[in-house]
Motif scaffolding. Structure first.
Motif, mmCIF file in Angstrom:
data_model
loop_
_atom_site.group_PDB
_atom_site.id
_atom_site.type_symbol
_atom_site.label_atom_id
_atom_site.label_comp_id
_atom_site.label_asym_id
_atom_site.label_seq_id
_atom_site.Cartn_x
_atom_site.Cartn_y
_atom_site.Cartn_z
ATOM 1 N N TYR A 190 0.810 -1.221 0.000
ATOM 2 C CA TYR A 190 0.000 0.000 0.000
ATOM 3 C C TYR A 190 0.846 1.275 0.000
ATOM 4 C CZ TYR A 190 -4.283 -2.682 0.625
ATOM 5 O OH TYR A 190 -5.347 -3.540 0.430
ATOM 6 N N ALA A 191 2.163 1.126 0.005
ATOM 7 C CA ALA A 191 3.047 2.293 0.061
ATOM 8 C C ALA A 191 3.307 2.880 -1.315
ATOM 9 C CB ALA A 191 4.372 1.908 0.709
ATOM 10 N N PHE A 192 3.878 4.058 -1.331
ATOM 11 C CA PHE A 192 4.251 4.733 -2.565
ATOM 12 C C PHE A 192 5.177 3.859 -3.400
ATOM 13 C CE2 PHE A 192 7.402 7.389 -4.800
ATOM 14 C CZ PHE A 192 6.550 8.049 -5.683
ATOM 15 N N ASN A 193 4.747 3.539 -4.615
ATOM 16 C CA ASN A 193 5.551 2.772 -5.570
ATOM 17 C C ASN A 193 5.956 1.404 -5.035
ATOM 18 O OD1 ASN A 193 6.517 2.713 -8.194
ATOM 19 N ND2 ASN A 193 8.560 3.406 -7.628
ATOM 20 N N ASN A 194 5.238 0.924 -4.020
ATOM 21 C CA ASN A 194 5.510 -0.406 -3.432
ATOM 22 C C ASN A 194 6.972 -0.574 -3.036
ATOM 23 O OD1 ASN A 194 3.505 -1.350 -6.140
ATOM 24 N ND2 ASN A 194 2.745 -1.280 -4.044
ATOM 25 N N GLN A 195 7.535 0.469 -2.441
ATOM 26 C CA GLN A 195 8.964 0.463 -2.107
ATOM 27 C C GLN A 195 9.201 0.105 -0.634
ATOM 28 O OE1 GLN A 195 11.897 1.418 -4.168
ATOM 29 N NE2 GLN A 195 10.396 0.764 -5.674
ATOM 30 N N ILE A 196 10.456 -0.179 -0.305
ATOM 31 C CA ILE A 196 10.896 -0.442 1.066
ATOM 32 C C ILE A 196 11.871 0.660 1.454
ATOM 33 C CG2 ILE A 196 11.992 -2.091 2.623
ATOM 34 C CD1 ILE A 196 11.478 -4.237 0.505
ATOM 35 N N ARG A 197 11.569 1.364 2.528
ATOM 36 C CA ARG A 197 12.511 2.375 2.993
ATOM 37 C C ARG A 197 12.337 2.590 4.488
ATOM 38 N NH1 ARG A 197 11.984 8.222 0.545
ATOM 39 N NH2 ARG A 197 10.531 8.464 2.286
ATOM 40 N N PHE A 198 13.452 2.575 5.197
ATOM 41 C CA PHE A 198 13.457 2.815 6.636
ATOM 42 C C PHE A 198 14.363 4.005 6.926
ATOM 43 C CE2 PHE A 198 12.101 -1.518 6.244
ATOM 44 C CZ PHE A 198 11.241 -1.734 7.301
ATOM 45 N N ASN A 199 13.976 4.806 7.923
ATOM 46 C CA ASN A 199 14.811 5.954 8.285
ATOM 47 C C ASN A 199 15.928 5.525 9.239
ATOM 48 O OD1 ASN A 199 13.663 5.731 10.866
ATOM 49 N ND2 ASN A 199 12.172 7.366 10.500
ATOM 50 N N ALA A 200 16.731 6.478 9.680
ATOM 51 C CA ALA A 200 17.881 6.178 10.537
ATOM 52 C C ALA A 200 17.460 5.572 11.876
ATOM 53 C CB ALA A 200 18.701 7.446 10.775
ATOM 54 N N LYS A 201 16.213 5.803 12.268
ATOM 55 C CA LYS A 201 15.706 5.236 13.529
ATOM 56 C C LYS A 201 15.171 3.812 13.350
ATOM 57 C CE LYS A 201 14.282 9.741 15.390
ATOM 58 N NZ LYS A 201 13.107 10.533 15.880
ATOM 59 N N GLY A 202 15.204 3.313 12.116
ATOM 60 C CA GLY A 202 14.692 1.977 11.851
ATOM 61 C C GLY A 202 13.195 1.939 11.649
ATOM 62 N N GLU A 203 12.598 3.101 11.346
ATOM 63 C CA GLU A 203 11.154 3.173 11.153
ATOM 64 C C GLU A 203 10.812 3.187 9.667
ATOM 65 O OE1 GLU A 203 10.052 5.931 15.046
ATOM 66 O OE2 GLU A 203 10.544 6.891 13.118
ATOM 67 N N TYR A 204 9.804 2.404 9.303
ATOM 68 C CA TYR A 204 9.315 2.446 7.930
ATOM 69 C C TYR A 204 8.693 3.825 7.713
ATOM 70 C CZ TYR A 204 7.117 0.827 3.609
ATOM 71 O OH TYR A 204 6.752 0.661 2.300
ATOM 72 N N ASN A 205 9.096 4.524 6.653
ATOM 73 C CA ASN A 205 8.698 5.926 6.558
ATOM 74 C C ASN A 205 8.153 6.361 5.194
ATOM 75 O OD1 ASN A 205 11.100 5.878 5.121
ATOM 76 N ND2 ASN A 205 11.958 7.702 6.087
ATOM 77 N N LEU A 206 7.774 5.413 4.348
ATOM 78 C CA LEU A 206 7.207 5.808 3.058
ATOM 79 C C LEU A 206 5.748 6.246 3.212
ATOM 80 C CD1 LEU A 206 8.636 3.151 0.616
ATOM 81 C CD2 LEU A 206 8.946 5.610 0.458
#
Length: 313
Positions: free
Chosen positions: A150-166
């Motif tokens: 359900y995320a933007f462009n079906n991507q995987i991205r985590f921030n420096a805190k280890g949180e999924y942020n898309l």
């Protein structure tokens, strides 16, 4: 519940829209691989597009991303019907859209703009719950998969805190995505395979022989992608990898390296210099890949990426 089936000879696509995935290049890459592979090592497996389609006795998937490691182990070890039941339960529990069952009108949306406006707050609730979920079990990693869907462009991205942020995307768990996941699980559960989660510098090659094969698809040094954020891949990594490949070659272990020599006015001088010093060792196979579906389209023909597969056989 409908279950999907596929044949062993059918090329299948990863259920993850992983940056740099090689699915579209498989018709060019696979014929360049050697025959009679005992153990196939997918050293930077990413979305597993290559390893899942290779003819070998066994496969080792390796990636430094722990989220991938545990997500793929979930797909490998959890019963497929249970996997789908949990995915649909998460979608229902968070009241996310399911256009394939209800249509766009049900959500006051249309196919052009997508279901993002309907899903936005629901998606953010799921994202927040995932980021604060304490128990990293099968349910946790299927929450991650639903987030990716359900995320933007079906991507995987985590921030420096280890949180999924898309942010939320336009689409949902449509029939095509359901089919891709089902086919992928079928193939994965039939494969003699295992997953490891280490840096390539720590990958143990001591048991590999000349019957085995290592496929190397690292982050590209001269391209911009999420895996290059926060100094994810730099010149030192590039040099270490080339030394690693020299070591494999010295041990008579076959390998193939995917990379780009030039892209959008940039040149990978480290790679080019390494190749120029090893002309008698390594073969450069040029690949034809059009980036017509890329978000970074350019009309400048000089900016076309020069994609290659480098082999030691």
């Amino acid at each position: 519940m409908q279950m999907f089936q596929l044949t062993d000879t059918q090329l299948i696509q990863s259920p993850l829209n992983y940056t740099g995935g090689k699915y579209k290049l498989l018709p060019q890459i696979l014929p360049l691989f050697p025959q009679g592979i005992n153990c196939f090592v997918d050293l930077f497996c990413g979305g597993c597009n290559v390893g899942i389609n290779v003819d070998s006795n066994s496969v080792v998937y390796n990636d430094i991303d722990e989220h991938l490691f545990y997500l793929f182990n979930t797909f490998k070890n959890l019963d497929k019907e249970v996997t789908f039941e949990l995915i649909f339960k998460i979608i229902k529990d968070y009241d996310l859209s399911l256009v394939c069952e209800n249509g766009y009108d049900y959500y006051n949306c249309d196919s052009g703009s997508g279901v993002g406006p309907y899903n936005k707050e629901r998606f953010l609730k799921l994202r927040n719950d995932f980021n604060h979920h304490k128990q990293e079990d099968y349910y946790y990693y299927l929450m991650l998969y639903v987030l990716i869907v359900y995320a933007f462009n079906n991507q995987i991205r985590f921030n420096a805190k280890g949180e999924y942020n898309l942010p939320v995307g336009k689409r949902d768990f449509n029939k095509k995505m359901q089919s891709k996941l089902s086919d992928f699980i079928d193939r994965l559960q039939r494969q003699d395979c295992r997953f490891t989660c280490v840096s390539f510098t720590d990958f143990d090659v001591s048991a590999l022989t000349n019957r085995d094969f290592v496929y190397v698809d690292p982050p590209y040094l001269i391209t911009c992608a999420t895996y290059n954020e926060q100094d994810g891949w730099n010149e030192d990594h590039e040099k270490d990898l080339l030394q690693f490949l020299d070591y494999l070659n010295d041990r008579d272990i076959r390998f193939a390296l995917s990379n780009v020599l030039r892209s959008k006015g940039k040149e990978n001088k480290i790679l080019i210099n390494w190749l120029s010093k090893n002309l008698n060792k390594y073969r450069i196979n040029s690949l034809n890949y059009g980036y017509s579906n890329s978000n970074y389209q350019t009309k400048d023909k000089q900016s076309k990426s020069e994609e290659v597969l480098i082999t030691n056989y």
